[in-house]
Write an enzyme that holds these catalytic residues in place. Structure first.
Site, mmCIF file in Angstrom:
data_model
loop_
_atom_site.group_PDB
_atom_site.id
_atom_site.type_symbol
_atom_site.label_atom_id
_atom_site.label_comp_id
_atom_site.label_asym_id
_atom_site.label_seq_id
_atom_site.Cartn_x
_atom_site.Cartn_y
_atom_site.Cartn_z
ATOM 1 N N ASN A 10 0.735 -1.308 0.030
ATOM 2 C CA ASN A 10 0.045 0.014 0.079
ATOM 3 C C ASN A 10 0.833 1.169 -0.053
ATOM 4 O O ASN A 10 1.369 1.487 1.178
ATOM 5 C CB ASN A 10 -0.679 0.012 1.398
ATOM 6 C CG ASN A 10 -1.658 1.349 1.342
ATOM 7 O OD1 ASN A 10 -1.928 2.124 0.375
ATOM 8 N ND2 ASN A 10 -2.516 1.415 2.635
ATOM 9 N N TRP A 11 1.082 1.811 -1.014
ATOM 10 C CA TRP A 11 1.904 2.951 -1.316
ATOM 11 C C TRP A 11 1.468 3.990 -0.726
ATOM 12 O O TRP A 11 2.153 5.243 -0.747
ATOM 13 C CB TRP A 11 2.323 3.228 -2.694
ATOM 14 C CG TRP A 11 3.269 2.260 -3.447
ATOM 15 C CD1 TRP A 11 3.620 0.949 -2.634
ATOM 16 C CD2 TRP A 11 3.721 2.153 -4.853
ATOM 17 N NE1 TRP A 11 4.642 0.252 -3.595
ATOM 18 C CE2 TRP A 11 4.764 0.979 -4.775
ATOM 19 C CE3 TRP A 11 3.875 2.793 -5.902
ATOM 20 C CZ2 TRP A 11 5.379 0.840 -5.993
ATOM 21 C CZ3 TRP A 11 4.364 2.570 -6.908
ATOM 22 C CH2 TRP A 11 5.274 1.644 -6.960
ATOM 23 N N LYS A 12 -0.017 4.214 -0.374
ATOM 24 C CA LYS A 12 -0.641 5.436 0.117
ATOM 25 C C LYS A 12 -0.284 6.642 -0.684
ATOM 26 O O LYS A 12 -0.498 6.551 -1.967
ATOM 27 C CB LYS A 12 -0.335 5.583 1.352
ATOM 28 C CG LYS A 12 -0.530 4.302 2.436
ATOM 29 C CD LYS A 12 -0.276 4.865 3.774
ATOM 30 C CE LYS A 12 -0.484 3.318 4.762
ATOM 31 N NZ LYS A 12 -0.427 3.576 6.100
ATOM 32 N N HIS A 95 -10.205 1.118 4.367
ATOM 33 C CA HIS A 95 -8.844 1.379 5.200
ATOM 34 C C HIS A 95 -9.013 2.375 6.323
ATOM 35 O O HIS A 95 -9.753 3.211 6.202
ATOM 36 C CB HIS A 95 -7.868 1.772 4.139
ATOM 37 C CG HIS A 95 -6.526 1.966 4.731
ATOM 38 N ND1 HIS A 95 -6.020 3.086 5.566
ATOM 39 C CD2 HIS A 95 -5.252 1.216 4.690
ATOM 40 C CE1 HIS A 95 -4.796 2.657 6.100
ATOM 41 N NE2 HIS A 95 -4.240 1.561 5.428
ATOM 42 N N GLU A 97 -7.471 4.858 7.361
ATOM 43 C CA GLU A 97 -7.311 6.049 6.932
ATOM 44 C C GLU A 97 -8.269 6.786 6.271
ATOM 45 O O GLU A 97 -8.582 7.885 5.970
ATOM 46 C CB GLU A 97 -5.788 6.535 6.231
ATOM 47 C CG GLU A 97 -4.736 6.117 7.078
ATOM 48 C CD GLU A 97 -3.578 5.890 6.570
ATOM 49 O OE1 GLU A 97 -3.409 5.699 5.128
ATOM 50 O OE2 GLU A 97 -2.663 5.136 7.234
ATOM 51 N N GLU A 165 -5.813 -4.711 10.526
ATOM 52 C CA GLU A 165 -4.972 -3.691 10.729
ATOM 53 C C GLU A 165 -5.228 -2.995 12.012
ATOM 54 O O GLU A 165 -6.097 -1.870 12.129
ATOM 55 C CB GLU A 165 -4.851 -2.718 9.648
ATOM 56 C CG GLU A 165 -4.461 -3.498 8.453
ATOM 57 C CD GLU A 165 -3.924 -2.236 7.418
ATOM 58 O OE1 GLU A 165 -2.589 -2.375 6.964
ATOM 59 O OE2 GLU A 165 -4.692 -1.456 7.081
ATOM 60 N N GLY A 171 1.916 2.385 10.843
ATOM 61 C CA GLY A 171 3.070 3.577 10.885
ATOM 62 C C GLY A 171 3.877 3.791 12.063
ATOM 63 O O GLY A 171 4.357 4.793 12.185
ATOM 64 N N SER A 213 2.781 -1.793 10.447
ATOM 65 C CA SER A 213 4.170 -1.872 10.591
ATOM 66 C C SER A 213 4.787 -3.169 10.404
ATOM 67 O O SER A 213 5.737 -3.743 11.312
ATOM 68 C CB SER A 213 4.417 -1.279 12.150
ATOM 69 O OG SER A 213 4.065 -0.157 12.332
ATOM 70 N N GLY A 234 2.504 -0.852 4.679
ATOM 71 C CA GLY A 234 2.560 0.605 4.212
ATOM 72 C C GLY A 234 3.975 1.026 4.061
ATOM 73 O O GLY A 234 4.741 0.701 2.984
HETATM 74 P P1 PGA Z 1 2.207 0.473 7.737
HETATM 75 O O1 PGA Z 1 0.569 0.691 6.978
HETATM 76 O O2 PGA Z 1 2.813 -0.574 7.096
HETATM 77 O O3 PGA Z 1 2.814 1.613 7.268
HETATM 78 O O4 PGA Z 1 1.768 0.335 9.126
HETATM 79 C C1 PGA Z 1 -0.032 -0.290 6.910
HETATM 80 C C2 PGA Z 1 -1.459 0.048 6.415
HETATM 81 O O5 PGA Z 1 -1.787 1.135 6.827
HETATM 82 O O6 PGA Z 1 -1.992 -0.461 5.506
#
Ligand code: PGA
Length: 254
Positions: A10-12, A95, A97, A165, A171, A213, A234
């Site tokens: 997930n490159w966001k 997600h 976010e 998650e 993060g 993470s 991520g």
């Molecule tokens: P992260 O993100 O690996 O940076 O914790 C995972 C995600 O939000 O899908």
């Protein structure tokens, strides 16, 4: 035979330009082990999806979201049909976010329906904001699962990938995330919720990923001890060497 693990990048909101996205994909592919036995899905920002997915056979692609609408006067939305037509075979849905921006379980359920109808494989994200001693996160997860899956029938549940998650573990650094033992317990709980709703035989087929993470530092223990079917990655997916190590661990090459 043990099923192949699935690793989703997930490159966001990264990287900033198409040129850098091409470079990131190239470096990622270069770092990956040649004989892979894990499936890899890249979810880049939408404007880059078409260009990256075009002619790419060794990796699959996904979107980071999908509209709850099919067509019409919805300025700024991108439909599942459009995503499919530019090379997305998966879509992350719900997600945290996006949920933080106000997305409800009801909208998530609608999006799952539309993705399934369009034959895009949904990656449904669920996860608690925090944990306490009383285990209240389990009730949160049960609610999220039940409401988000409202539109999904028994015969369809195996087509959905669930990404667990915990929001508090996203993060961070590997050592601050949820450990393999904690992931294992939660995966069992999620499967029980699915089993209560759809029956055990169906629930057993659902792939459950862990995200939050995942890094080279914790992926080995997670592969060994958590019982997950793969990972949603991520920040480590933006670092080709780290991402490749996650793939190697998932493929049993490390
Ligand atoms: P992260 O993100 O690996 O940076 O914790 C995972 C995600 O939000 O899908």
């Amino acid at each position: 035979v043990k099923k192949k693990l699935l690793v989703v990048a997930n490159w966001k909101l990264n990287p900033p330009t198409l040129k850098e996205a091409h470079a990131l994909l190239k470096n990622t592919k270069r770092a990956l082990p040649r004989a892979r036995s894990a499936d890899v899905i890249i979810c880049p920002p939408l404007p880059f999806l078409f260009a990256l997915a075009k002619g790419e056979r060794s990796l699959a692609f996904g979107a980071q979201d999908v509209s709850a609408q099919i067509a019409g006067a919805y300025t700024g939305e991108v439909s599942a049909t459009m995503l499919k037509s530019v090379g997305a075979s998966y879509a992350i849905i719900g997600h945290s976010e996006r949920r933080a921006l106000g997305e409800s379980d009801a909208e998530v359920s609608k999006k799952l329906r539309i993705a399934l109808d369009e034959k895009i494989t949904p990656i449904l994200c669920v996860g608690e904001l925090e944990r306490d001693e009383q285990g209240s996160h389990l009730a949160v997860l049960a609610d999220q699962l039940t409401n988000s899956l409202a539109s999904v029938l028994r015969g369809e549940i195996a087509k959905i990938i669930i990404a667990y998650e915990p929001v508090w573990a996203i993060g961070r650094r590997a050592e601050d995330a949820l450990d393999a033992h904690g992931v294992h317990g939660t995966v069992i709980f999620i499967r029980k919720i699915l089993s209560d709703r759809y029956g055990r035989e169906y629930a057993e087929k659902v792939r459950i990923l862990y995200g939050g993470s995942v890094e080279p530092g914790n992926v080995h223990a997670l592969v060994r001890e958590s019982g997950v079917s793969g990972f949603l990655v991520g920040h480590a997916s933006l670092l080709p060497a780290s991402f490749a190590e996650i793939i190697r661990a998932s493929a049993g090459h490390a």
